[in-house]
Design a protein around this motif. Structure first.
Motif, PDB file in Angstrom:
ATOM      1  N   ASP A 159       0.830  -1.208   0.000  1.00  0.00           N
ATOM      2  CA  ASP A 159       0.000   0.000   0.000  1.00  0.00           C
ATOM      3  C   ASP A 159       0.865   1.260   0.000  1.00  0.00           C
ATOM      4  OD1 ASP A 159      -2.254  -1.584   0.032  1.00  0.00           O
ATOM      5  OD2 ASP A 159      -2.659  -1.318   2.175  1.00  0.00           O
ATOM      6  N   PHE A 160       1.978   1.213   0.745  1.00  0.00           N
ATOM      7  CA  PHE A 160       2.899   2.352   0.770  1.00  0.00           C
ATOM      8  C   PHE A 160       3.452   2.619  -0.630  1.00  0.00           C
ATOM      9  CE2 PHE A 160       7.375   3.572   0.705  1.00  0.00           C
ATOM     10  CZ  PHE A 160       7.328   4.818   1.325  1.00  0.00           C
ATOM     11  N   CYS A 161       3.918   1.570  -1.305  1.00  0.00           N
ATOM     12  CA  CYS A 161       4.505   1.741  -2.645  1.00  0.00           C
ATOM     13  C   CYS A 161       3.485   2.264  -3.642  1.00  0.00           C
ATOM     14  CB  CYS A 161       5.089   0.415  -3.129  1.00  0.00           C
ATOM     15  SG  CYS A 161       6.559  -0.128  -2.228  1.00  0.00           S
ATOM     16  N   ILE A 162       2.245   1.846  -3.501  1.00  0.00           N
ATOM     17  CA  ILE A 162       1.207   2.328  -4.416  1.00  0.00           C
ATOM     18  C   ILE A 162       0.836   3.777  -4.095  1.00  0.00           C
ATOM     19  CG2 ILE A 162      -1.203   2.021  -5.089  1.00  0.00           C
ATOM     20  CD1 ILE A 162      -0.756  -1.010  -4.791  1.00  0.00           C
ATOM     21  N   LYS A 163       0.680   4.092  -2.812  1.00  0.00           N
ATOM     22  CA  LYS A 163       0.304   5.456  -2.436  1.00  0.00           C
ATOM     23  C   LYS A 163       1.378   6.464  -2.836  1.00  0.00           C
ATOM     24  CE  LYS A 163      -1.142   8.380   1.421  1.00  0.00           C
ATOM     25  NZ  LYS A 163      -1.516   8.450   2.861  1.00  0.00           N
ATOM     26  N   TYR A 164       2.653   6.095  -2.665  1.00  0.00           N
ATOM     27  CA  TYR A 164       3.750   7.025  -2.948  1.00  0.00           C
ATOM     28  C   TYR A 164       4.477   6.638  -4.239  1.00  0.00           C
ATOM     29  CZ  TYR A 164       2.668   8.545   1.740  1.00  0.00           C
ATOM     30  OH  TYR A 164       2.002   9.018   2.839  1.00  0.00           O
ATOM     31  N   GLN A 165       3.714   6.136  -5.186  1.00  0.00           N
ATOM     32  CA  GLN A 165       4.287   5.635  -6.438  1.00  0.00           C
ATOM     33  C   GLN A 165       5.020   6.704  -7.232  1.00  0.00           C
ATOM     34  OE1 GLN A 165       0.956   5.176  -9.641  1.00  0.00           O
ATOM     35  NE2 GLN A 165      -0.038   4.796  -7.654  1.00  0.00           N
ATOM     36  N   ASP A 166       4.733   7.987  -6.975  1.00  0.00           N
ATOM     37  CA  ASP A 166       5.406   9.072  -7.696  1.00  0.00           C
ATOM     38  C   ASP A 166       6.674   9.553  -7.005  1.00  0.00           C
ATOM     39  OD1 ASP A 166       3.389   9.320  -9.754  1.00  0.00           O
ATOM     40  OD2 ASP A 166       2.110  10.254  -8.240  1.00  0.00           O
ATOM     41  N   ARG A 167       7.036   8.937  -5.869  1.00  0.00           N
ATOM     42  CA  ARG A 167       8.125   9.474  -5.043  1.00  0.00           C
ATOM     43  C   ARG A 167       9.255   8.469  -4.834  1.00  0.00           C
ATOM     44  NH1 ARG A 167       5.138  13.112  -1.818  1.00  0.00           N
ATOM     45  NH2 ARG A 167       7.086  14.026  -1.074  1.00  0.00           N
ATOM     46  N   LEU A 168       9.158   7.276  -5.453  1.00  0.00           N
ATOM     47  CA  LEU A 168      10.123   6.210  -5.221  1.00  0.00           C
ATOM     48  C   LEU A 168      10.915   5.927  -6.489  1.00  0.00           C
ATOM     49  CD1 LEU A 168       7.736   3.726  -3.339  1.00  0.00           C
ATOM     50  CD2 LEU A 168       9.194   5.497  -2.332  1.00  0.00           C
ATOM     51  N   LEU A 169      12.248   5.847  -6.348  1.00  0.00           N
ATOM     52  CA  LEU A 169      13.137   5.573  -7.472  1.00  0.00           C
ATOM     53  C   LEU A 169      13.898   4.281  -7.201  1.00  0.00           C
ATOM     54  CD1 LEU A 169      12.722   8.780  -7.360  1.00  0.00           C
ATOM     55  CD2 LEU A 169      14.898   8.913  -8.597  1.00  0.00           C
ATOM     56  N   TYR A 170      13.880   3.378  -8.167  1.00  0.00           N
ATOM     57  CA  TYR A 170      14.616   2.131  -7.998  1.00  0.00           C
ATOM     58  C   TYR A 170      16.120   2.392  -8.093  1.00  0.00           C
ATOM     59  CZ  TYR A 170      16.630  -2.421  -8.813  1.00  0.00           C
ATOM     60  OH  TYR A 170      17.425  -3.547  -8.708  1.00  0.00           O
ATOM     61  N   GLY A 171      16.900   1.656  -7.289  1.00  0.00           N
ATOM     62  CA  GLY A 171      18.360   1.726  -7.351  1.00  0.00           C
ATOM     63  C   GLY A 171      18.960   0.574  -6.567  1.00  0.00           C
TER      64      GLY A 171
END
Length: 359
Positions: free
Chosen positions: A276-288
């Motif tokens: 749910d966190f990843c979906i809610k903040y989907q615009d703020r997370l960058l893979y690395g």
């Protein structure tokens, strides 16, 4: 019979729609992805070759180890790679936090002059490191934190260039725990090998709370500064705590580099909370990944390890595979994020936050 056929058709369409909503393991190589946090320390092209094979664009970030020669060497490798692979490799320089002259106009002018040259070479960001807050001290012996006004002229210059500031500030909360109480073995191994950064052994140093407070103070004082916090913003231990900051600081994003295992550790206890966190903040997370490469006598071995790491992370974020990690006990299930969320995590957010022009 006709009703049965209609029902079967509807069920088939529904099943296809659900299947089409998510990626699978086989989609990995066909999707253009960005590893937004790696370190290229060689000109042999091996990292770049594997990135091309796995359909990755790379962002290589420099680190201040308090060694001017090392910083320039890192920068030269980064620029060389970006020039050889335009639109496929991007870079972010750093600056030497030399305390000689600290607090004077000459100090900031020296750094700004160097950054002016580095940014003009094509940099997409400037990286600051954990030595701010954990190593560098002023003449009185006081630790210099990121919210110290003395750094403001440098930060103001970076802002004026319309590029983000990228910051590895603080460490995982595990850093302030005994080795045997750390939640993942990647942390316990690292701090066993680098006791100078194991803050449990150094209670006289700023606390974890001090580090987070200084970073938050900096963001409050600079609400128009675009900031990308490395390693889940050093709030890797709890997605709810990170969510509070993302809510409070709209110009803050975070990369996941070297902290996927912390999300997995939380998933083992409460998968839906992490999902749910990843979906809610989907615009703020960058893979690395935070993988460093400085050349190798076993280039095939490096390529295999890199591919496997990228592949395992893809399985975690894109599928619902039952998984285990060598870094902690127990099993967990992949998050199976929707395609649009995976696309943002793996590509679109890095393009947006770093303003990339990709090929």
């Amino acid at each position: 019979m006709k009703l049965k056929l209609i029902l079967c058709s509807v069920m088939a369409i529904f099943a296809f729609g659900c299947q089409n909503k998510y990626y699978n393991e086989e989609d990995f190589s066909s999707i253009l992805k960005i590893d937004s946090h790696i370190h290229i320390g060689s000109d042999d092209g091996v990292f770049e070759e594997q990135a091309s094979a796995d359909n990755f664009i790379l962002i290589t970030l420099n680190v201040d180890h308090s060694d001017s020669a090392s910083i320039r060497e890192q920068f030269n490798f980064a620029v060389s790679s970006a020039q050889k692979h335009p639109g496929k490799v991007f870079f972010g320089p750093t600056f030497l936090f030399d305390t000689a002259g600290w607090g004077t106009e000459e100090w900031s002018k020296k750094i700004i002059t160097q950054l002016e040259s580095d940014i003009s070479a094509g940099a997409i960001t400037v990286k600051i490191w954990k030595n701010i807050g954990m190593t560098v001290r002023d003449r009185s012996g006081k630790f210099i934190m990121v919210d110290d006004p003395g750094i403001d002229p440098v930060f103001n210059f970076i802002r004026s260039k319309n590029i983000p500031l990228t910051g590895h500030l603080g460490e995982p909360r595990n850093c302030w725990l005994p080795l045997e109480e750390m939640t993942v073995s990647s942390d316990s191994s690292y701090f066993a090998e680098h006791p100078q950064y194991h803050m449990f052994l150094h209670p006289e140093y700023p606390s974890y709370e001090d580090q987070i407070r200084a970073r938050d103070n900096f963001l409050e004082r600079n609400p128009d500064m675009t900031f990308i916090g490395c390693h889940l913003g050093s709030l890797e231990w709890n997605v709810d705590s990170l969510a509070l900051r993302l809510d409070k600081y709209p110009k803050m994003a975070v990369d996941i580099s070297a902290r996927t295992c912390h999300l997995q550790h939380q998933s083992a206890k409460d998968r839906e909370r992490v999902r749910d966190f990843c979906i809610k903040y989907q615009d703020r997370l960058l893979y690395g990944t935070d993988v460093s490469y400085g050349g190798s006598d076993d280039t095939d071995g490096f390529k295999t390890r890199m591919h496997n790491e990228w592949m395992e992370d893809w399985k975690y974020f894109a599928t619902d595979t039952e998984m285990t990690s060598p870094l902690f006990a127990g099993s967990f299930k992949g998050l199976q994020l929707p395609k649009e969320v995976v696309d943002k995590l793996y590509r679109e957010n890095a393009v947006k936050w770093y303003k990339l022009k990709i090929n």
